[in-house]
Design an enzyme around this catalytic site. Structure first.
Site, short mmCIF file in Angstrom:
data_model
loop_
_atom_site.label_atom_id
_atom_site.label_comp_id
_atom_site.label_asym_id
_atom_site.label_seq_id
_atom_site.Cartn_x
_atom_site.Cartn_y
_atom_site.Cartn_z
N ARG A 58 11.94 29.24 33.42
CA ARG A 58 12.97 29.89 34.23
C ARG A 58 12.57 30.03 35.70
O ARG A 58 13.45 30.11 36.57
CB ARG A 58 13.38 31.23 33.62
CG ARG A 58 14.16 31.06 32.31
CD ARG A 58 14.59 32.36 31.69
NE ARG A 58 13.49 33.22 31.34
CZ ARG A 58 12.87 33.24 30.17
NH1 ARG A 58 13.26 32.43 29.22
NH2 ARG A 58 11.88 34.05 29.93
N GLU A 95 -0.73 38.55 23.91
CA GLU A 95 -0.86 39.69 23.00
C GLU A 95 -1.59 39.28 21.72
O GLU A 95 -2.44 39.99 21.22
CB GLU A 95 0.54 40.25 22.68
CG GLU A 95 0.50 41.55 21.92
CD GLU A 95 1.89 42.12 21.71
OE1 GLU A 95 2.00 43.11 20.97
OE2 GLU A 95 2.87 41.58 22.26
#
Length: 175
Positions: A58, A95
């Site tokens: 993006r 994560e």
């Protein structure tokens, strides 16, 4: 026209508890897209920038028209294995596990001033990795630019701790 009002929130995507900030509603609106790009052009038109780097995917959507409007080159920073010529990469922690971003070895010359662009700053891991990658090439980050900042996730603070200037067109706090 407030940019923030044209950004859709999708609850529980990609997982339960996450409020996904979706810029596709901003981008599909011709006025929203124009205002977004124009605001960034106004901010950087007089800045000393050699290249505009966009983070996959993006970030490409804003970085390319911004580079065009500023008369600068556009540099894609991509996920591992997506660039066809010789690359240099940087691994970073997610994560759960690690990821890698890459850039062509001839994309940035030593000493060039680079504006880094992505759609959103959350935890800052990818943007920090991109900054380190540009630094490995000898480039100097002028600013890290985003449409959205999620300040509660600490990305802006993380980049600023490393001496980077950070700019975002809007913020979404909380959830």
């Amino acid at each position: 026209m407030p940019i923030k009002s044209r950004i859709r929130t999708v609850p529980h995507y990609p997982k339960q508890g996450v409020m996904f900030r979706d810029i596709t509603t901003l981008l599909k609106d011709p006025v929203g897209l124009r205002v977004t790009v124009d605001e960034l052009v106004r901010r950087y038109v007089d800045a000393s920038i050699d290249k505009v780097a966009g983070i996959e995917s993006r970030g490409f959507i804003l970085a390319a028209p911004l580079a065009y409007a500023l008369g600068k080159g556009f540099v894609p920073i991509r996920k591992k294995g997506k660039l066809p010529a010789e690359t240099i990469g940087h691994d970073y922690e997610l994560e759960y596990g690690t990821d890698r971003i890459e850039i062509h070895t001839d994309a940035i010359e030593k000493g060039e001033k680079v504006l880094l662009v992505d759609d959103l700053i959350a935890t800052g891991g990818t943007a920090e990795a991109a900054c380190k990658l540009i630094g490995k090439m000898g480039g100097r980050i002028i600013e890290c630019c985003f449409i959205i900042d999620l300040p509660d996730l600490g990305g802006r603070a993380r980049l600023e701790k490393h001496g980077h200037n950070v700019f975002a067109l809007c913020e979404f706090e909380g959830d």
